[in-house]
Motif scaffolding. Structure first.
Motif, mmCIF file in Angstrom:
data_model
loop_
_atom_site.group_PDB
_atom_site.id
_atom_site.type_symbol
_atom_site.label_atom_id
_atom_site.label_comp_id
_atom_site.label_asym_id
_atom_site.label_seq_id
_atom_site.Cartn_x
_atom_site.Cartn_y
_atom_site.Cartn_z
ATOM 1 N N PHE A 42 0.810 -1.152 0.000
ATOM 2 C CA PHE A 42 0.132 -0.157 -0.002
ATOM 3 C C PHE A 42 0.880 1.311 0.107
ATOM 4 O O PHE A 42 1.092 1.933 1.009
ATOM 5 N N HIS A 59 -1.556 -1.414 -4.204
ATOM 6 C CA HIS A 59 -2.857 -0.300 -4.248
ATOM 7 C C HIS A 59 -2.338 0.967 -3.792
ATOM 8 O O HIS A 59 -2.100 0.894 -2.307
ATOM 9 N N LEU A 68 -10.438 3.843 2.436
ATOM 10 C CA LEU A 68 -10.033 3.042 1.358
ATOM 11 C C LEU A 68 -8.939 1.908 1.684
ATOM 12 O O LEU A 68 -9.245 1.017 1.305
ATOM 13 N N ARG A 71 -11.208 -0.923 3.411
ATOM 14 C CA ARG A 71 -11.966 -1.519 2.190
ATOM 15 C C ARG A 71 -11.062 -2.713 1.631
ATOM 16 O O ARG A 71 -11.241 -3.861 1.207
ATOM 17 N N THR A 72 -9.733 -1.898 1.025
ATOM 18 C CA THR A 72 -8.980 -2.913 -0.080
ATOM 19 C C THR A 72 -8.197 -3.644 0.563
ATOM 20 O O THR A 72 -8.337 -4.864 0.175
ATOM 21 N N GLU A 76 -8.258 -7.913 -0.159
ATOM 22 C CA GLU A 76 -7.275 -8.709 -0.132
ATOM 23 C C GLU A 76 -7.131 -9.590 0.660
ATOM 24 O O GLU A 76 -6.286 -10.736 0.573
#
Lengths: 293, 293
Positions: A42, A59, A68, A71-72, A76
Protein backbone atom coordinates in the motif's frame (compact mmCIF):
# COMPACT_ATOMS: atom_id res chain seq x y z
CA UNK A 1 -12.11 -2.81 21.17
CA UNK A 2 -12.88 -3.56 17.57
CA UNK A 3 -15.37 -1.44 15.70
CA UNK A 4 -15.06 -3.60 12.60
CA UNK A 5 -13.88 -7.14 12.02
CA UNK A 6 -11.43 -8.10 9.35
CA UNK A 7 -11.24 -11.21 7.20
CA UNK A 8 -11.39 -14.41 9.19
CA UNK A 9 -8.50 -16.02 7.29
CA UNK A 10 -5.78 -17.26 9.61
CA UNK A 11 -3.15 -14.54 10.08
CA UNK A 12 -0.40 -16.92 9.03
CA UNK A 13 -2.04 -17.62 5.68
CA UNK A 14 -3.43 -14.16 5.01
CA UNK A 15 -1.36 -11.82 2.89
CA UNK A 16 0.56 -9.07 4.64
CA UNK A 17 -0.35 -5.43 4.01
CA UNK A 18 2.85 -3.41 3.68
CA UNK A 19 2.13 0.32 4.03
CA UNK A 20 5.09 1.90 2.24
CA UNK A 21 6.72 5.26 2.79
CA UNK A 22 9.79 6.54 0.93
CA UNK A 23 13.25 5.08 0.39
CA UNK A 24 14.46 1.62 -0.57
CA UNK A 25 13.63 -0.04 2.75
CA UNK A 26 10.09 -1.13 1.78
CA UNK A 27 11.48 -3.07 -1.17
CA UNK A 28 14.27 -4.65 0.88
CA UNK A 29 11.58 -5.91 3.24
CA UNK A 30 9.27 -6.98 0.40
CA UNK A 31 12.14 -8.89 -1.22
CA UNK A 32 12.99 -10.62 2.07
CA UNK A 33 9.35 -11.61 2.60
CA UNK A 34 8.00 -12.50 -0.84
CA UNK A 35 9.42 -16.03 -0.84
CA UNK A 36 7.67 -16.87 2.41
CA UNK A 37 4.38 -15.04 2.31
CA UNK A 38 1.97 -13.25 0.03
CA UNK A 39 2.32 -9.49 0.35
CA UNK A 40 0.26 -6.55 -0.84
CA UNK A 41 1.92 -3.13 -0.94
CA UNK A 42 0.00 0.00 0.00
CA UNK A 43 2.35 2.70 -1.23
CA UNK A 44 1.57 6.18 0.07
CA UNK A 45 1.15 8.67 -2.72
CA UNK A 46 3.88 11.30 -2.61
CA UNK A 47 6.27 9.24 -0.50
CA UNK A 48 6.69 5.75 -1.97
CA UNK A 49 8.83 5.16 -5.06
CA UNK A 50 6.59 4.11 -8.01
CA UNK A 51 9.47 2.23 -9.70
CA UNK A 52 9.99 -0.14 -6.78
CA UNK A 53 6.28 -0.59 -6.18
CA UNK A 54 5.56 -1.82 -9.70
CA UNK A 55 7.19 -5.24 -9.09
CA UNK A 56 4.64 -6.17 -6.42
CA UNK A 57 0.88 -6.41 -6.10
CA UNK A 58 -0.08 -2.96 -4.84
CA UNK A 59 -2.79 -0.35 -4.27
CA UNK A 60 -1.84 3.31 -4.03
CA UNK A 61 -3.38 5.24 -1.13
CA UNK A 62 -3.23 8.87 -0.22
CA UNK A 63 -2.21 9.97 3.24
CA UNK A 64 -5.55 10.05 5.06
CA UNK A 65 -7.50 7.51 3.02
CA UNK A 66 -7.98 5.17 5.93
CA UNK A 67 -11.45 4.06 4.76
CA UNK A 68 -10.06 3.13 1.34
CA UNK A 69 -7.21 1.24 2.99
CA UNK A 70 -9.60 -0.72 5.24
CA UNK A 71 -11.87 -1.70 2.34
CA UNK A 72 -9.02 -2.67 -0.01
CA UNK A 73 -6.97 -4.51 2.60
CA UNK A 74 -10.01 -6.51 3.70
CA UNK A 75 -10.89 -7.31 0.08
CA UNK A 76 -7.33 -8.63 -0.30
CA UNK A 77 -7.82 -10.72 2.84
CA UNK A 78 -5.05 -8.87 4.73
CA UNK A 79 -5.14 -9.00 8.47
CA UNK A 80 -1.54 -8.13 9.36
CA UNK A 81 -0.23 -4.65 8.60
CA UNK A 82 3.34 -3.37 8.63
CA UNK A 83 4.51 0.22 8.23
CA UNK A 84 7.85 0.62 6.54
CA UNK A 85 9.91 3.38 4.95
CA UNK A 86 10.37 7.03 5.62
CA UNK A 87 7.45 9.40 5.84
CA UNK A 88 8.53 12.97 6.35
CA UNK A 89 6.30 13.85 9.25
CA UNK A 90 3.22 15.11 7.41
CA UNK A 91 1.22 18.11 8.45
CA UNK A 92 -2.34 17.41 9.56
CA UNK A 93 -3.23 19.81 6.73
CA UNK A 94 -1.74 17.39 4.20
CA UNK A 95 -4.36 14.80 5.11
CA UNK A 96 -6.67 13.86 2.24
CA UNK A 97 -9.28 12.47 4.58
CA UNK A 98 -11.97 10.14 3.35
CA UNK A 99 -15.17 9.71 5.36
CA UNK A 100 -13.76 7.24 7.86
CA UNK A 101 -10.69 9.41 8.45
CA UNK A 102 -12.91 12.46 8.89
CA UNK A 103 -14.75 10.75 11.72
CA UNK A 104 -11.39 9.92 13.37
CA UNK A 105 -9.99 13.39 12.80
CA UNK A 106 -10.20 14.82 16.34
CA UNK A 107 -8.29 11.81 17.59
CA UNK A 108 -5.72 11.96 14.78
CA UNK A 109 -5.13 15.64 15.49
CA UNK A 110 -4.31 14.80 19.09
CA UNK A 111 -1.72 12.28 17.88
CA UNK A 112 0.07 15.13 16.12
CA UNK A 113 0.82 16.90 19.40
CA UNK A 114 4.11 15.44 20.61
CA UNK A 115 6.95 13.43 19.12
CA UNK A 116 7.08 10.77 16.44
CA UNK A 117 6.52 7.81 18.77
CA UNK A 118 3.37 9.40 20.07
CA UNK A 119 2.11 9.99 16.52
CA UNK A 120 2.93 6.47 15.34
CA UNK A 121 1.52 4.64 18.34
CA UNK A 122 -1.68 6.68 18.02
CA UNK A 123 -2.02 5.73 14.35
CA UNK A 124 -1.21 2.07 15.11
CA UNK A 125 -3.93 1.80 17.73
CA UNK A 126 -6.46 3.14 15.22
CA UNK A 127 -5.49 0.33 12.82
CA UNK A 128 -5.76 -2.23 15.63
CA UNK A 129 -9.19 -1.03 16.66
CA UNK A 130 -10.28 -1.68 13.09
CA UNK A 131 -9.33 -5.31 13.31
CA UNK A 132 -5.82 -5.23 11.90
CA UNK A 133 -2.80 -6.60 13.68
CA UNK A 134 0.21 -4.29 13.48
CA UNK A 135 3.34 -6.37 12.98
CA UNK A 136 6.92 -5.14 13.10
CA UNK A 137 9.64 -5.68 10.50
CA UNK A 138 11.65 -7.03 13.39
CA UNK A 139 9.39 -10.07 13.68
CA UNK A 140 8.77 -10.50 9.96
CA UNK A 141 12.28 -10.17 8.57
CA UNK A 142 14.86 -10.34 11.36
CA UNK A 143 17.51 -11.03 8.73
CA UNK A 144 17.50 -7.36 7.73
CA UNK A 145 18.44 -6.24 11.25
CA UNK A 146 21.92 -5.19 12.32
CA UNK A 147 23.63 -8.13 14.07
CA UNK A 148 25.72 -7.76 17.21
CA UNK A 149 29.41 -7.23 16.55
CA UNK A 150 31.65 -5.70 13.93
CA UNK A 151 30.77 -5.53 10.21
CA UNK A 152 33.97 -3.92 9.02
CA UNK A 153 37.73 -4.30 8.88
CA UNK A 154 38.31 -1.26 11.07
CA UNK A 155 37.63 -1.78 14.78
CA UNK A 156 36.74 0.89 17.33
CA UNK A 157 39.60 2.14 19.52
CA UNK A 158 39.27 2.47 23.29
CA UNK A 159 38.51 6.15 22.77
CA UNK A 160 35.80 5.28 20.27
CA UNK A 161 34.29 2.92 22.85
CA UNK A 162 34.23 5.76 25.40
CA UNK A 163 32.44 7.95 22.83
CA UNK A 164 29.97 5.13 22.06
CA UNK A 165 29.20 4.68 25.75
CA UNK A 166 28.61 8.42 26.16
CA UNK A 167 26.36 8.52 23.11
CA UNK A 168 24.28 5.57 24.29
CA UNK A 169 23.84 7.16 27.72
CA UNK A 170 22.73 10.44 26.15
CA UNK A 171 20.21 8.71 23.89
CA UNK A 172 18.88 6.88 26.92
CA UNK A 173 18.53 10.14 28.86
CA UNK A 174 16.55 11.83 26.09
CA UNK A 175 14.48 8.84 25.01
CA UNK A 176 11.54 9.90 27.17
CA UNK A 177 11.43 13.15 25.17
CA UNK A 178 10.80 11.40 21.88
CA UNK A 179 13.44 13.54 20.12
CA UNK A 180 15.85 11.78 17.76
CA UNK A 181 17.57 8.43 17.69
CA UNK A 182 21.10 9.56 16.96
CA UNK A 183 23.99 11.61 18.28
CA UNK A 184 27.60 12.38 17.37
CA UNK A 185 30.27 12.20 20.07
CA UNK A 186 33.96 13.01 19.84
CA UNK A 187 36.48 12.91 22.70
CA UNK A 188 33.56 12.30 25.04
CA UNK A 189 31.99 15.57 23.95
CA UNK A 190 28.50 15.45 22.47
CA UNK A 191 28.76 17.42 19.22
CA UNK A 192 25.22 16.98 17.90
CA UNK A 193 21.87 15.56 18.87
CA UNK A 194 19.45 14.56 16.13
CA UNK A 195 16.23 16.53 16.01
CA UNK A 196 13.62 16.96 13.28
CA UNK A 197 16.37 17.15 10.64
CA UNK A 198 17.22 13.42 10.70
CA UNK A 199 20.53 11.58 10.81
CA UNK A 200 21.89 12.51 7.39
CA UNK A 201 21.41 16.24 7.90
CA UNK A 202 22.90 16.04 11.37
CA UNK A 203 26.00 14.50 9.79
CA UNK A 204 26.08 17.25 7.14
CA UNK A 205 26.12 19.74 10.01
CA UNK A 206 29.16 18.05 11.54
CA UNK A 207 30.94 18.20 8.17
CA UNK A 208 30.16 21.94 7.92
CA UNK A 209 31.23 22.69 11.50
CA UNK A 210 34.51 20.94 10.84
CA UNK A 211 35.16 22.93 7.69
CA UNK A 212 34.35 26.22 9.42
CA UNK A 213 36.66 25.38 12.31
CA UNK A 214 33.89 25.18 14.92
CA UNK A 215 34.75 21.57 15.51
CA UNK A 216 38.41 20.75 15.83
CA UNK A 217 39.03 17.07 15.44
CA UNK A 218 41.42 15.01 13.37
CA UNK A 219 40.10 13.07 10.42
CA UNK A 220 38.42 9.75 11.27
CA UNK A 221 37.58 10.82 14.81
CA UNK A 222 34.23 10.78 16.53
CA UNK A 223 31.35 8.32 16.35
CA UNK A 224 27.77 8.35 15.12
CA UNK A 225 25.70 6.52 17.72
CA UNK A 226 22.19 5.46 16.79
CA UNK A 227 19.72 3.46 18.85
CA UNK A 228 16.01 2.98 19.32
CA UNK A 229 14.49 4.99 22.14
CA UNK A 230 13.73 3.33 25.44
CA UNK A 231 10.16 2.09 25.40
CA UNK A 232 9.84 2.80 21.69
CA UNK A 233 7.32 0.55 19.95
CA UNK A 234 9.72 -1.47 17.81
CA UNK A 235 6.92 -2.53 15.47
CA UNK A 236 6.59 1.01 14.22
CA UNK A 237 9.80 2.90 13.69
CA UNK A 238 13.14 1.15 13.89
CA UNK A 239 16.25 3.24 13.36
CA UNK A 240 17.87 2.35 10.06
CA UNK A 241 21.24 2.80 8.40
CA UNK A 242 22.35 2.25 4.86
CA UNK A 243 25.26 3.00 2.53
CA UNK A 244 24.24 6.67 2.41
CA UNK A 245 24.63 6.85 6.21
CA UNK A 246 28.17 5.54 5.86
CA UNK A 247 28.94 8.08 3.13
CA UNK A 248 27.54 10.91 5.28
CA UNK A 249 29.55 9.72 8.30
CA UNK A 250 32.68 9.62 6.15
CA UNK A 251 32.06 13.18 4.91
CA UNK A 252 31.64 14.20 8.57
CA UNK A 253 35.13 12.80 9.20
CA UNK A 254 33.97 10.23 11.72
CA UNK A 255 35.78 7.06 12.78
CA UNK A 256 32.68 4.93 12.67
CA UNK A 257 29.08 4.12 13.42
CA UNK A 258 27.64 2.25 16.40
CA UNK A 259 24.02 1.13 16.33
CA UNK A 260 21.81 -0.92 18.61
CA UNK A 261 22.04 -4.57 17.50
CA UNK A 262 18.77 -6.33 16.61
CA UNK A 263 16.95 -2.99 16.77
CA UNK A 264 18.31 -1.29 13.67
CA UNK A 265 17.43 -2.02 10.08
CA UNK A 266 20.28 -2.40 7.59
CA UNK A 267 18.99 -1.09 4.29
CA UNK A 268 21.64 -2.72 2.05
CA UNK A 269 24.18 -4.67 4.15
CA UNK A 270 26.62 -5.53 1.35
CA UNK A 271 26.80 -2.02 -0.06
CA UNK A 272 27.05 -0.64 3.47
CA UNK A 273 29.98 -2.89 4.32
CA UNK A 274 31.76 -2.08 1.05
CA UNK A 275 31.30 1.65 1.61
CA UNK A 276 32.54 1.45 5.21
CA UNK A 277 35.63 -0.55 4.28
CA UNK A 278 36.38 1.79 1.39
CA UNK A 279 36.20 4.83 3.69
CA UNK A 280 38.00 3.06 6.55
CA UNK A 281 35.06 3.38 8.96
CA UNK A 282 33.92 0.86 11.52
CA UNK A 283 30.28 -0.22 11.81
CA UNK A 284 29.47 -1.88 15.11
CA UNK A 285 26.27 -3.53 16.33
CA UNK A 286 26.10 -2.87 20.04
CA UNK A 287 24.54 -5.70 22.06
CA UNK A 288 22.56 -5.39 25.23
CA UNK A 289 25.62 -5.97 27.43
CA UNK A 290 27.05 -2.67 26.31
CA UNK A 291 23.82 -0.70 26.50
CA UNK A 292 23.57 1.53 29.57
CA UNK A 293 21.17 0.17 32.16
CA UNK B 1 46.83 24.93 46.79
CA UNK B 2 48.65 27.98 45.46
CA UNK B 3 51.87 27.53 43.57
CA UNK B 4 52.36 31.31 43.33
CA UNK B 5 50.94 34.19 45.29
CA UNK B 6 49.27 37.18 43.68
CA UNK B 7 49.36 40.84 44.65
CA UNK B 8 48.47 41.44 48.28
CA UNK B 9 46.13 44.35 47.44
CA UNK B 10 42.65 43.87 48.86
CA UNK B 11 40.39 42.19 46.25
CA UNK B 12 37.83 44.97 46.59
CA UNK B 13 40.37 47.64 45.70
CA UNK B 14 42.37 45.69 43.16
CA UNK B 15 41.49 46.11 39.50
CA UNK B 16 39.52 43.34 37.83
CA UNK B 17 41.13 41.33 35.03
CA UNK B 18 38.57 40.79 32.30
CA UNK B 19 39.69 38.02 29.94
CA UNK B 20 37.76 38.84 26.75
CA UNK B 21 36.57 36.50 24.00
CA UNK B 22 34.53 37.58 20.97
CA UNK B 23 31.25 39.46 20.61
CA UNK B 24 29.93 42.60 22.27
CA UNK B 25 29.34 41.06 25.69
CA UNK B 26 32.81 41.90 27.11
CA UNK B 27 32.18 45.59 26.41
CA UNK B 28 28.66 45.51 27.87
CA UNK B 29 30.20 44.13 31.05
CA UNK B 30 33.11 46.57 30.98
CA UNK B 31 30.69 49.48 30.54
CA UNK B 32 28.55 48.26 33.45
CA UNK B 33 31.61 47.92 35.69
CA UNK B 34 33.88 50.83 34.81
CA UNK B 35 32.06 53.34 37.01
CA UNK B 36 32.49 51.17 40.08
CA UNK B 37 35.84 49.53 39.72
CA UNK B 38 39.12 49.71 37.85
CA UNK B 39 39.24 47.09 35.11
CA UNK B 40 41.99 45.77 32.88
CA UNK B 41 41.01 43.93 29.75
CA UNK B 42 42.98 40.90 28.55
CA UNK B 43 41.58 40.45 25.05
CA UNK B 44 42.42 37.12 23.43
CA UNK B 45 44.11 37.52 20.10
CA UNK B 46 41.92 36.20 17.27
CA UNK B 47 38.69 36.34 19.28
CA UNK B 48 38.25 39.76 20.91
CA UNK B 49 37.19 42.77 18.86
CA UNK B 50 40.08 45.30 18.68
CA UNK B 51 37.68 48.23 18.19
CA UNK B 52 35.87 47.65 21.47
CA UNK B 53 39.05 46.90 23.38
CA UNK B 54 40.69 50.22 22.52
CA UNK B 55 38.48 52.21 24.90
CA UNK B 56 39.81 50.40 27.97
CA UNK B 57 43.16 49.71 29.55
CA UNK B 58 44.20 46.41 28.00
CA UNK B 59 46.91 43.86 27.26
CA UNK B 60 46.51 41.47 24.35
CA UNK B 61 47.28 37.83 25.07
CA UNK B 62 47.39 34.82 22.84
CA UNK B 63 45.48 31.70 23.68
CA UNK B 64 48.00 29.73 25.73
CA UNK B 65 50.12 32.60 27.11
CA UNK B 66 49.23 31.84 30.69
CA UNK B 67 52.67 32.87 31.96
CA UNK B 68 52.36 36.27 30.25
CA UNK B 69 48.88 36.71 31.69
CA UNK B 70 50.05 35.90 35.23
CA UNK B 71 52.97 38.34 35.03
CA UNK B 72 50.97 41.17 33.48
CA UNK B 73 47.89 40.73 35.69
CA UNK B 74 50.09 40.72 38.82
CA UNK B 75 51.99 43.79 37.62
CA UNK B 76 48.59 45.48 37.23
CA UNK B 77 47.68 44.40 40.76
CA UNK B 78 44.75 42.26 39.57
CA UNK B 79 43.61 39.51 41.84
CA UNK B 80 40.08 38.87 40.53
CA UNK B 81 39.62 37.41 37.06
CA UNK B 82 36.49 37.15 34.95
CA UNK B 83 36.06 35.32 31.65
CA UNK B 84 33.57 36.87 29.27
CA UNK B 85 32.59 36.61 25.61
CA UNK B 86 32.52 33.82 23.12
CA UNK B 87 35.52 31.67 22.42
CA UNK B 88 34.89 29.17 19.69
CA UNK B 89 36.17 26.08 21.41
CA UNK B 90 39.81 26.14 20.41
CA UNK B 91 41.79 23.12 19.43
CA UNK B 92 44.61 22.15 21.77
CA UNK B 93 46.78 22.60 18.64
CA UNK B 94 45.86 26.28 18.50
CA UNK B 95 47.60 26.85 21.82
CA UNK B 96 50.54 29.23 21.64
CA UNK B 97 51.99 27.94 24.87
CA UNK B 98 54.55 29.94 26.78
CA UNK B 99 56.79 28.19 29.31
CA UNK B 100 54.27 28.15 32.12
CA UNK B 101 51.57 26.80 29.85
CA UNK B 102 53.95 24.13 28.54
CA UNK B 103 54.46 22.84 32.05
CA UNK B 104 50.66 22.67 32.52
CA UNK B 105 50.08 21.09 29.12
CA UNK B 106 49.32 17.47 30.16
CA UNK B 107 46.67 18.79 32.51
CA UNK B 108 45.22 21.20 29.93
CA UNK B 109 45.01 18.40 27.37
CA UNK B 110 42.93 16.37 29.82
CA UNK B 111 40.53 19.33 30.16
CA UNK B 112 39.88 19.11 26.42
CA UNK B 113 38.38 15.63 26.70
CA UNK B 114 34.69 16.20 27.45
CA UNK B 115 32.22 19.05 27.19
CA UNK B 116 32.58 22.80 27.61
CA UNK B 117 31.89 22.85 31.34
CA UNK B 118 34.63 20.34 31.92
CA UNK B 119 37.06 22.44 29.87
CA UNK B 120 36.14 25.71 31.55
CA UNK B 121 36.21 24.42 35.12
CA UNK B 122 39.58 22.83 34.46
CA UNK B 123 40.96 26.14 33.16
CA UNK B 124 39.41 28.04 36.09
CA UNK B 125 41.05 25.82 38.68
CA UNK B 126 44.42 26.43 37.05
CA UNK B 127 43.89 30.20 37.48
CA UNK B 128 42.85 29.70 41.09
CA UNK B 129 45.88 27.61 41.90
CA UNK B 130 47.98 30.52 40.67
CA UNK B 131 46.48 32.86 43.23
CA UNK B 132 43.67 34.41 41.20
CA UNK B 133 40.06 34.45 42.27
CA UNK B 134 37.65 33.59 39.45
CA UNK B 135 34.58 35.82 39.69
CA UNK B 136 31.38 35.50 37.69
CA UNK B 137 29.65 38.21 35.68
CA UNK B 138 26.60 37.27 37.70
CA UNK B 139 28.16 38.62 40.89
CA UNK B 140 29.88 41.58 39.27
CA UNK B 141 27.12 42.98 37.07
CA UNK B 142 23.76 41.39 37.96
CA UNK B 143 22.05 44.25 36.08
CA UNK B 144 22.95 42.62 32.77
CA UNK B 145 21.08 39.42 33.65
CA UNK B 146 17.64 38.50 32.33
CA UNK B 147 15.01 39.35 34.98
CA UNK B 148 12.09 37.08 35.81
CA UNK B 149 8.93 37.81 33.82
CA UNK B 150 7.95 39.17 30.43
CA UNK B 151 10.04 41.71 28.48
CA UNK B 152 7.69 42.09 25.53
CA UNK B 153 4.17 43.01 24.50
CA UNK B 154 3.39 39.54 23.26
CA UNK B 155 2.73 36.96 25.98
CA UNK B 156 3.12 33.18 25.74
CA UNK B 157 -0.07 31.19 25.10
CA UNK B 158 -0.95 28.09 27.12
CA UNK B 159 0.49 26.01 24.31
CA UNK B 160 3.69 28.03 24.43
CA UNK B 161 3.89 27.35 28.16
CA UNK B 162 3.55 23.61 27.50
CA UNK B 163 6.41 23.86 25.00
CA UNK B 164 8.52 25.85 27.48
CA UNK B 165 7.95 23.24 30.17
CA UNK B 166 8.94 20.45 27.81
CA UNK B 167 12.05 22.33 26.72
CA UNK B 168 13.15 23.00 30.30
CA UNK B 169 12.68 19.33 31.21
CA UNK B 170 14.74 18.24 28.22
CA UNK B 171 17.56 20.65 29.06
CA UNK B 172 17.53 19.32 32.59
CA UNK B 173 17.71 15.71 31.37
CA UNK B 174 20.73 16.40 29.16
CA UNK B 175 22.54 18.79 31.47
CA UNK B 176 24.73 16.04 32.90
CA UNK B 177 26.01 15.44 29.35
CA UNK B 178 27.39 18.93 28.99
CA UNK B 179 25.87 19.30 25.50
CA UNK B 180 24.13 22.58 24.68
CA UNK B 181 22.04 25.06 26.58
CA UNK B 182 19.16 25.45 24.16
CA UNK B 183 16.35 23.60 22.41
CA UNK B 184 13.41 24.38 20.12
CA UNK B 185 10.00 22.87 20.93
CA UNK B 186 6.78 23.10 18.96
CA UNK B 187 3.46 21.41 19.83
CA UNK B 188 5.34 19.57 22.59
CA UNK B 189 7.65 18.05 20.05
CA UNK B 190 11.37 18.70 20.44
CA UNK B 191 12.52 19.93 17.03
CA UNK B 192 16.16 20.63 17.76
CA UNK B 193 18.75 20.29 20.48
CA UNK B 194 21.75 22.59 20.47
CA UNK B 195 25.12 20.92 19.98
CA UNK B 196 28.50 22.28 18.97
CA UNK B 197 26.84 24.58 16.41
CA UNK B 198 25.44 27.07 18.95
CA UNK B 199 22.03 28.68 19.31
CA UNK B 200 22.04 30.88 16.20
CA UNK B 201 22.91 28.03 13.86
CA UNK B 202 20.34 25.78 15.51
CA UNK B 203 17.74 28.45 14.73
CA UNK B 204 18.97 28.69 11.13
CA UNK B 205 18.37 24.96 10.87
CA UNK B 206 14.78 25.36 12.01
CA UNK B 207 14.26 28.08 9.39
CA UNK B 208 15.66 25.76 6.70
CA UNK B 209 13.60 22.75 7.82
CA UNK B 210 10.48 24.89 7.68
CA UNK B 211 11.24 26.08 4.17
CA UNK B 212 11.95 22.55 2.95
CA UNK B 213 8.72 21.28 4.47
CA UNK B 214 10.40 18.98 7.01
CA UNK B 215 8.83 21.00 9.80
CA UNK B 216 5.19 21.85 9.39
CA UNK B 217 4.14 24.62 11.73
CA UNK B 218 2.27 27.86 11.31
CA UNK B 219 4.17 31.13 11.51
CA UNK B 220 4.96 32.34 15.05
CA UNK B 221 4.73 28.87 16.55
CA UNK B 222 7.27 27.07 18.69
CA UNK B 223 9.62 28.32 21.36
CA UNK B 224 13.37 28.66 21.81
CA UNK B 225 14.14 27.55 25.37
CA UNK B 226 17.55 28.37 26.78
CA UNK B 227 18.86 27.71 30.27
CA UNK B 228 22.09 27.07 32.12
CA UNK B 229 22.90 23.44 32.73
CA UNK B 230 22.26 21.91 36.13
CA UNK B 231 25.39 22.15 38.20
CA UNK B 232 27.03 24.43 35.63
CA UNK B 233 29.61 26.78 37.17
CA UNK B 234 27.77 30.06 36.69
CA UNK B 235 30.99 32.05 37.05
CA UNK B 236 32.25 30.65 33.79
CA UNK B 237 29.73 30.36 31.03
CA UNK B 238 26.28 31.87 31.35
CA UNK B 239 23.90 31.41 28.46
CA UNK B 240 23.34 34.72 26.69
CA UNK B 241 20.80 36.21 24.31
CA UNK B 242 20.86 39.42 22.34
CA UNK B 243 19.03 41.14 19.48
CA UNK B 244 20.60 38.72 16.99
CA UNK B 245 19.00 35.81 18.91
CA UNK B 246 15.61 37.49 18.51
CA UNK B 247 16.20 38.02 14.79
CA UNK B 248 17.23 34.39 14.35
CA UNK B 249 14.17 33.18 16.31
CA UNK B 250 11.96 35.37 14.11
CA UNK B 251 13.51 33.91 10.94
CA UNK B 252 12.84 30.46 12.41
CA UNK B 253 9.16 31.43 12.65
CA UNK B 254 9.02 30.99 16.43
CA UNK B 255 6.48 32.53 18.81
CA UNK B 256 9.08 33.48 21.37
CA UNK B 257 12.05 32.86 23.60
CA UNK B 258 12.11 31.60 27.18
CA UNK B 259 15.33 31.79 29.18
CA UNK B 260 16.31 31.02 32.75
CA UNK B 261 15.91 34.23 34.78
CA UNK B 262 18.98 35.50 36.67
CA UNK B 263 21.14 32.96 34.88
CA UNK B 264 21.16 34.41 31.36
CA UNK B 265 23.06 37.44 30.15
CA UNK B 266 21.16 40.01 28.06
CA UNK B 267 23.65 41.43 25.61
CA UNK B 268 21.68 44.58 24.68
CA UNK B 269 18.33 44.64 26.51
CA UNK B 270 16.84 47.70 24.76
CA UNK B 271 17.67 46.56 21.26
CA UNK B 272 16.49 43.05 22.16
CA UNK B 273 13.13 44.31 23.37
CA UNK B 274 12.68 46.55 20.31
CA UNK B 275 13.51 43.65 17.97
CA UNK B 276 11.14 41.28 19.78
CA UNK B 277 8.24 43.75 19.73
CA UNK B 278 8.87 44.55 16.07
CA UNK B 279 8.76 40.83 15.17
CA UNK B 280 5.85 40.12 17.53
CA UNK B 281 7.83 37.63 19.62
CA UNK B 282 7.67 37.13 23.37
CA UNK B 283 10.78 37.03 25.56
CA UNK B 284 10.20 35.49 28.94
CA UNK B 285 12.51 35.14 31.94
CA UNK B 286 11.55 31.88 33.63
CA UNK B 287 11.92 31.93 37.42
CA UNK B 288 12.76 29.04 39.67
CA UNK B 289 9.09 28.25 40.35
CA UNK B 290 8.63 27.18 36.74
CA UNK B 291 11.88 25.26 36.43
CA UNK B 292 11.45 21.48 36.59
CA UNK B 293 12.62 20.04 39.91
Amino acid sequence: MMSDTASTALPEQSPLALVCGGGTLPFAVAKALIRRRRIVLFPIHGWADPGGVAEYRHHWVKFGQFGLFCRTARAEGCRDVTFIGSVIRPSPWQLRPDLKTLRLLPRIMRCFRGGDDHLLSGIASIFEEHGFRVVGVRDLAPQILMPEGLLTRRRPSNRDYADIQKGLSLLKAISAFDVGQATVVHAERVLAVEGAEGTDRMLERIALLRRSGHIKAGNRQGVLVKAAKDGQDLRLDLPSIGPQTVDAAARAGLAGIAVGADKTVLADPCALQRAADAHGLFVLGVGSTMLPQ
